[in-house]
Motif scaffolding. Structure first.
Motif, PDB file in Angstrom:
ATOM      1  N   VAL A  35     -14.838 -16.592   3.740  1.00 36.02           N
ATOM      2  CA  VAL A  35     -14.441 -17.657   4.670  1.00 36.02           C
ATOM      3  C   VAL A  35     -12.998 -17.541   5.535  1.00 36.02           C
ATOM      4  N   GLY A  36     -13.128 -18.447   6.567  1.00 38.16           N
ATOM      5  CA  GLY A  36     -12.002 -18.088   7.580  1.00 38.16           C
ATOM      6  C   GLY A  36     -10.714 -18.571   6.917  1.00 38.16           C
ATOM      7  N   ASP A  58     -10.207 -22.248   5.721  1.00 37.56           N
ATOM      8  CA  ASP A  58     -11.542 -23.035   6.218  1.00 37.56           C
ATOM      9  C   ASP A  58     -11.991 -23.761   4.974  1.00 37.56           C
ATOM     10  N   GLY A  70     -15.576 -24.220   4.591  1.00 36.39           N
ATOM     11  CA  GLY A  70     -16.476 -22.909   4.355  1.00 36.39           C
ATOM     12  C   GLY A  70     -16.376 -22.802   2.828  1.00 36.39           C
TER      13      GLY A  70
END
Length: 692
Positions: free
Chosen positions: A126-127, A142, A145
């Motif tokens: 994930v970011g 994120d 995410g």
């Protein structure tokens, strides 16, 4: 106050009861139940209480050493685990480091690749990004995410999730938020974070430690919860405490949250039990030597202090681990170890074991492989009619049959094959001790060997002779010494923070603030566990290295406020420790404080010195004589060997070997050219002579 210690081994579950007020002590052994260890635990406690007329309702504490976590990793039978990490770092737990266990082997097995804790398809990215040196946010997490990743893992039937982000040891905010999201999406899953399990630098090791927690978490949590409830249902209202790898005990709640605490649970208890026995006989330089049915565990104690692992060598089943642990070396060598001829024609013993079921052929449970126990029985060192105090008969004919089959393969007489099994096993164990002593600059000849476990006293004297160790100490109840060790320790919690401060520019305020914050964090945990503040003591340790080095040494830090004088003392202690470890020091070089550790120790009720044994006489203790085979001057010889009942041996009266000493939980072998004596503490001290 009444307490019980229970240690679950590969073959037997050992129990010891102690009434700390009256001094009453009772021991018991039952077969381990591998399908559900708690069954053996409960059965053992019930039988122990019935045999000794103990009211289960009066038991205040049950101290437990468990192999549940260890076996899950060793057998690669953990949960279906998932991992959520930063974009671009999906394979960090697969790649590892440039360093390898065997530097020059291209065929070596790397467990994190051959048997990964988290399969690649269950590793999600994930970011979001944090950055050193303070953990400031470069990119927001994120959250959508994370939610998608959790939903995907749930759909795949994943049972547990480890959340591992870069630099979370500096700032756990992203991991904590991701954990909350995953728990909302997967309410039945075990969810942990790397910053909670091991908040320190080295991302591969930190991520792997968190993955281990996820891998073993569900099984450990279920086992502890089930055992706690089953004890209560059995009428035992006392508190359950679990042995941790750091040499202390922890509450069930803490173990359920941090299952990696128990990865060396039972092994640590053995070292503690060995240290307690050594103190009773006035020995503070000890090698603990614990042989059970499947393994031999070795620990080193110098001047009453336990050796601890460091970041270079802490591992379980080959997986690196960043957790406080006693330095215990384990090899596959025990009473159930199988002897065989390998494909190349070499004679080997272990690491494969017959375990508890079916066990050695001597057990009469269907075992058809020659084992160390069978070899001891063939050579007369075990009594077929007086095993486990007579509660279990051994099948001598079955042992002769399987050892005879091995002898035919080797082209050797029966006794030569049986003695060869013991010689190979003893040599393997002696080499393991050398790796922890001689190879680290420690001379084992200045130590005493504490031999315990069901098979330790059978082999202790011969292993000591191979190493030049002058004496062997056999505890009063060697087969249950690990269970005894459980009753000698305290509640212990650890925490750590990474510092990266250099000696010529130390922020002393930050160092003191972090120490106080960590102590306050642990103090809250002790308060939750109802341990009075007056019963808690504190220890501080720093991980230090010269700037540019890759690994650290543990250096004690002063309590209270650290000032300039305190810092000077820390640097001086590091130089001395470096010189002791490596043979040199660089006193003009800057030193880096990498991590600071704080340990809190909450006092628990403990065993006290037992009363001196009543004793008797050699004539009263002698049961019979029996033919036993030993190798002397390179030749196998049969000796008419006195067999003694341990409880009736005289105190402080030396007698010569060979001798066999029987008791319920173990058999002690006193070889030729040695002498033995029962100490006032109840331990047998075997003194070695010239056995060349």
């Amino acid at each position: 106050m009444q307490t019980i210690g229970v240690d679950v081994g590969g073959t037997f579950t050992d129990l010891v009861f102690c009434d700390l007020k009256t001094g009453q002590l009772a021991i018991h052994k039952v077969s381990t139940t591998p399908h559900d260890p708690s069954e053996g635990v409960l059965a053992g406690i019930r039988e122990l209480c019935q045999q000794n007329r103990i009211d289960p309702g009066g038991i205040r504490y049950v101290f437990h050493g468990t192999t549940t976590a260890t076996n899950s990793v060793l057998e690669n039978k953990g949960a279906k685990a998932g991992l959520i990490t930063n974009q671009g770092f999906r394979d960090i737990v697969h790649i590892g480091r440039h360093q390898r266990v065997e530097h020059y082997s291209i065929m070596q097995e790397l467990p994190w690749q051959s048997r990964p804790l988290v399969q690649r398809r269950y590793r999600k990215t994930v970011g979001g990004r944090l950055a050193p040196p303070t953990g400031q946010e470069l990119e927001p997490l994120d959250e959508a995410g994370v939610r998608r990743a959790a939903q995907e893992l749930k759909a795949e039937g994943v049972e547990s999730v480890a959340i591992c982000f870069l630099f979370s040891y500096l700032n756990p905010a992203h991991e904590l938020r991701a954990k909350a999201i995953v728990q909302a999406e997967m309410p039945d899953a075990f969810v942990t974070t790397s910053s909670f399990v091991s908040p320190q630098f080295r991302e591969f090791e930190r991520f792997t430690t968190a993955s281990l927690a996820a891998f073993i978490g569900p099984k450990v949590e279920r086992y502890i919860d089930h055992l706690d409830k089953a004890l209560s249902d059995s009428g035992i209202s006392g508190d359950l405490r679990i042995m941790a790898s750091n040499g202390g005990v922890a509450t069930p709640a803490m173990v359920s949250e941090k299952p990696t605490l128990t990865l060396l649970s039972g092994l640590a208890a053995g070292v503690l039990g060995g240290a307690w026995v050594g103190e009773l006989v006035g020995r503070r330089r000890l090698i603990t030597f614990d042989i059970g049915g499947t393994s031999a565990d070795i620990g080193i104690i110098v001047d009453g202090k336990f050796a601890e692992t460091d970041a270079r060598s802490t591992s379980i089943a080959g997986f690196p681990l960043l957790m406080p642990m006693l330095d215990i070396h384990t090899i596959g060598a025990g009473g159930g170890s199988i002897a065989y001829v390998d494909r190349g024609g070499a004679f080997r013993v272990g690491p494969q074991s017959a375990g508890a079921v079916p066990g050695p052929a001597a057990y009469g449970r269907g075992g058809d492989q020659p084992t160390v126990t069978d070899a001891n029985l063939v050579l007369g060192r075990l009594d077929a009619n007086d095993f486990l105090g007579g509660s279990m008969a051994l099948d001598a004919e079955a042992s002769r049959r399987v050892i005879g089959g091995l002898a035919a393969q080797l082209g050797l007489p029966l006794n030569d094959a049986a003695e060869g099994v013991l010689t190979i096993l003893n040599a393997n164990m002696a080499n393991a001790i050398r790796s922890r002593t001689v190879q680290k600059g420690i001379d084992p000849r200045g130590f005493a060997l504490v031999a315990f476990g069901g098979a330790g006293p059978l082999h202790g004297a011969e292993v000591a002779a191979m190493l030049g160790i002058p004496e062997v100490i056999v505890p009063p109840h060697p087969g249950i010494t690990s269970a005894v060790g459980l009753l000698t320790t305290d509640l212990k919690y650890d925490t750590i923070r990474t510092q990266f401060q250099v000696s010529d520019a130390v922020d002393v305020d930050r160092l003191n603030r972090d120490c106080l914050d960590m102590q306050a964090e642990l103090a809250r945990q002790f308060e939750a566990d109802k341990i009075p503040a007056a019963d808690v003591t504190w220890q501080r340790v720093g991980d230090l290295r010269y700037v540019g080095q890759g690994y650290e040494l543990k250096i004690p830090l002063p309590g209270g406020t650290i000032d300039a004088a305190g810092l000077a003392g820390i640097w001086d202690a590091f130089h001395k420790a470096h010189a002791a470890e490596y043979g040199h020091a660089f006193e003009a070089s800057p030193i880096e404080i990498v991590n600071v550790r704080v340990s809190g120790i909450g006092a628990m009720p403990k065993l006290t010195r037992p009363p001196a044994p009543a004793g008797g006489s050699l004539d009263a203790a002698r049961l019979r004589t029996s033919a036993c085979v030993f190798r002397v001057d390179g030749t196998l010889k049969s000796f008419e060997t006195p067999v003694y009942q341990r409880a009736k041996l005289p105190v402080e009266e030396r007698f010569e070997g060979p001798a066999i000493i029987l008791q319920k939980d173990s058999t002690t072998v006193v070889p030729p050219r040695t002498t033995a004596m029962v100490d006032t503490s109840g331990s047998i001290i075997i003194t070695l002579g010239d056995r060349s």
